[in-house]
Design a protein around this motif. Structure first.
Motif, PDB file in Angstrom:
ATOM      1  N   ALA A 137       0.819  -1.218   0.000  1.00  0.00           N
ATOM      2  CA  ALA A 137       0.000   0.000   0.000  1.00  0.00           C
ATOM      3  C   ALA A 137       0.850   1.264   0.000  1.00  0.00           C
ATOM      4  O   ALA A 137       0.328   2.358  -0.209  1.00  0.00           O
ATOM      5  CB  ALA A 137      -0.923   0.001   1.222  1.00  0.00           C
ATOM      6  N   ALA A 138       2.173   1.137   0.209  1.00  0.00           N
ATOM      7  CA  ALA A 138       3.055   2.305   0.260  1.00  0.00           C
ATOM      8  C   ALA A 138       3.644   2.652  -1.106  1.00  0.00           C
ATOM      9  O   ALA A 138       4.463   3.562  -1.206  1.00  0.00           O
ATOM     10  CB  ALA A 138       4.190   2.062   1.252  1.00  0.00           C
ATOM     11  N   LEU A 139       3.242   1.962  -2.152  1.00  0.00           N
ATOM     12  CA  LEU A 139       3.864   2.219  -3.449  1.00  0.00           C
ATOM     13  C   LEU A 139       3.589   3.645  -3.928  1.00  0.00           C
ATOM     14  O   LEU A 139       2.559   4.244  -3.623  1.00  0.00           O
ATOM     15  CB  LEU A 139       3.430   1.183  -4.488  1.00  0.00           C
ATOM     16  N   GLN A 140       4.543   4.173  -4.726  1.00  0.00           N
ATOM     17  CA  GLN A 140       4.498   5.569  -5.159  1.00  0.00           C
ATOM     18  C   GLN A 140       4.409   5.742  -6.671  1.00  0.00           C
ATOM     19  O   GLN A 140       4.129   6.850  -7.145  1.00  0.00           O
ATOM     20  CB  GLN A 140       5.743   6.305  -4.647  1.00  0.00           C
ATOM     21  N   GLY A 180      -4.806   7.355  -6.930  1.00  0.00           N
ATOM     22  CA  GLY A 180      -5.432   8.159  -5.891  1.00  0.00           C
ATOM     23  C   GLY A 180      -4.624   8.039  -4.620  1.00  0.00           C
ATOM     24  O   GLY A 180      -3.467   7.606  -4.639  1.00  0.00           O
ATOM     25  N   GLU A 181      -5.223   8.353  -3.507  1.00  0.00           N
ATOM     26  CA  GLU A 181      -4.518   8.323  -2.228  1.00  0.00           C
ATOM     27  C   GLU A 181      -4.968   7.120  -1.397  1.00  0.00           C
ATOM     28  O   GLU A 181      -6.078   6.621  -1.551  1.00  0.00           O
ATOM     29  CB  GLU A 181      -4.763   9.619  -1.453  1.00  0.00           C
ATOM     30  N   GLY A 231      -9.775  -3.880 -14.319  1.00  0.00           N
ATOM     31  CA  GLY A 231     -10.638  -3.606 -13.174  1.00  0.00           C
ATOM     32  C   GLY A 231     -10.906  -2.117 -13.039  1.00  0.00           C
ATOM     33  O   GLY A 231     -10.564  -1.308 -13.905  1.00  0.00           O
ATOM     34  N   ASP A 232     -11.510  -1.754 -11.932  1.00  0.00           N
ATOM     35  CA  ASP A 232     -11.852  -0.357 -11.680  1.00  0.00           C
ATOM     36  C   ASP A 232     -10.676   0.394 -11.079  1.00  0.00           C
ATOM     37  O   ASP A 232      -9.765  -0.205 -10.491  1.00  0.00           O
ATOM     38  CB  ASP A 232     -13.041  -0.268 -10.710  1.00  0.00           C
ATOM     39  N   GLU A 233     -10.691   1.707 -11.214  1.00  0.00           N
ATOM     40  CA  GLU A 233      -9.720   2.515 -10.482  1.00  0.00           C
ATOM     41  C   GLU A 233      -9.891   2.268  -8.985  1.00  0.00           C
ATOM     42  O   GLU A 233     -11.012   2.227  -8.478  1.00  0.00           O
ATOM     43  CB  GLU A 233      -9.907   4.007 -10.795  1.00  0.00           C
ATOM     44  N   GLY A 234      -8.772   2.101  -8.295  1.00  0.00           N
ATOM     45  CA  GLY A 234      -8.808   1.869  -6.855  1.00  0.00           C
ATOM     46  C   GLY A 234      -8.951   0.418  -6.457  1.00  0.00           C
ATOM     47  O   GLY A 234      -8.910   0.091  -5.275  1.00  0.00           O
ATOM     48  N   GLN A 235      -9.075  -0.469  -7.436  1.00  0.00           N
ATOM     49  CA  GLN A 235      -9.258  -1.894  -7.153  1.00  0.00           C
ATOM     50  C   GLN A 235      -7.930  -2.646  -7.140  1.00  0.00           C
ATOM     51  O   GLN A 235      -7.900  -3.858  -6.957  1.00  0.00           O
ATOM     52  CB  GLN A 235     -10.201  -2.510  -8.197  1.00  0.00           C
TER      53      GLN A 235
END
Length: 382
Positions: A137-140, A180-181, A231-235
């Motif tokens: 989850a920390a990827l940039q 996104g964030e 897939g969807d954004e954020g998925q």
């Protein structure tokens, strides 16, 4: 020693026999020289693709082999017993196809999946970054929309991805980038190897698995069409983690293949080497060591097969996958270390393959989630 396997069908037994024949013909004669010279075995992957061994767990109607995971993983194990680097790459390729197969649209699957699972295009999985390994989850690495008002305008990708098996030689990359964030701000993309402004670093100078490169990828405002988002954004994290359960089983199977190869080498040596007028296997101290090695290999195989059968049955298997990855890779490290001990001074030199197997076993405890991460997954399930 040929592993005596309990397989579900005669077709599965024929598939294992085919795998052994191809591996013994194309891998065994060249593995040592290719690993030493760091030569990429393109002809081996071509042979595996031609035989249909690069898409085994995917349905036949999309170009795959239609095999249950129970069988596919035993194919991986047989390959790993001859050449671990190739087996890891096959497992990663299968992992790279998973997001498109599960989360892609019908149009996307029809367009790309047949070549991917049919073995003509090799894939790589691009999740980790220099500062984001276990903490995905920390990827940039960021995917920015070209035009927020026009979703069809596509994305520009910027950032660095690390530790990519097949990096620089794969035909496509399953990429996870930030749109996104937070943990729900990551999305999945299918990137062609010839994308503009995409470059790769030199292969990492690894402890083992030398013949298949591991490299970093650099995205410098790389344009990507909107239809290449899976897939969807954020998925993205949901997609990544759903694939990792399967990937962990692949690495467990690789680890068992490594351990089985080390056990076979140690047993053969113990029959040939004599001390005090007897083969060293007849000395109880060494015989018990070999017995523990055999028990570890059998136990590790049982754990990954249990998880695979749960996956095939459509029941939850995440915890079982973590158990299998933990048990199998720790066993591989111990068994290969003990094999070096059985061979004594000979085990420490590169004339004997157990030295290479010991170096290769170490990475199995690290990738697809370190074994500390596996313990965390298991603990959280209790």
């Amino acid at each position: 020693m040929t592993v005596d396997r309990l397989l579900p069908t005669d077709d599965a037994r024929d598939l294992i026999d085919l795998t052994r024949a191809i591996a013994d013909k194309t891998m065994t004669p060249i593995v040592d020289s290719y690993e030493c010279a760091r030569t990429y075995p393109a002809e081996v992957f071509a042979a595996l693709g031609e035989a249909g061994l690069l898409g085994l767990p995917y349905p036949e109607d999309v170009g795959g082999g239609g095999q249950p995971y129970e069988v596919y993983l035993q194919v991986i194990e047989e390959i790993a017993a001859r050449w671990a680097a190739v087996a890891v790459a096959v497992s990663v390729h299968s992992l790279s196809c998973h997001p498109l197969f599960v989360f892609g649209t019908d149009e996307q699957r029809l367009r790309w999946l047949p070549d991917m699972v049919g073995g003509t295009r090799i894939g790589a999985y691009s999740l980790s970054e220099p500062q984001a390994g276990s903490d995905a989850a920390a990827l940039q690495c960021r995917a920015r929309r070209v035009d927020d008002a026009d979703p069809a305008a596509g994305y520009l990708i910027s950032g660095t991805k690390a530790w990519i098996t097949h990096g620089g030689v794969a035909d496509f990359y399953t990429l996870f980038a930030r749109t996104g964030e937070g943990s729900k701000g990551i999305s999945c993309f299918l990137v062609p190897a010839d994308a503009d402004n995409l470059s790769f670093g030199p292969p990492e100078d690894k402890m083992g698995l030398h013949a298949v490169p591991t490299a970093s990828a650099f995205y410098d405002q790389t344009p990507l069409a909107a239809h290449r988002r899976i897939g969807d954004e954020g998925q993205g994290l949901q997609i990544a983690f759903s694939a990792l359960d399967s990937g962990r089983l692949g690495i467990a199977a690789v680890a068992v293949g490594l351990a089985q190869s080390a056990l076979d080498a140690a047993v053969a040596y113990a029959h040939e080497r004599t001390t005090f007028g007897r083969a060293i296997i007849d000395h109880q101290g060494l015989g018990f060591l070999l017995a523990d090695m055999a028990a570890a290999v059998d136990s590790a195989r049982a754990t990954y097969l249990d998880a695979a059968r749960r996956r095939d049955a459509g029941v939850p298997y995440s915890r079982n996958a973590s158990v299998a990855k933990l048990i199998a890779t720790d066993a591989a490290m111990k068994v290969t270390t003990d094999a070096v001990q059985v061979l004594g001074g000979n085990g420490y030199i590169r004339d004997y393959r157990v030295e290479r197997l010991m170096r290769e076993a170490k990475i199995t405890q690290i990738f697809e989630g370190t074994n500390q991460i596996q313990r965390l997954v298991i603990a959280r399930s209790l």
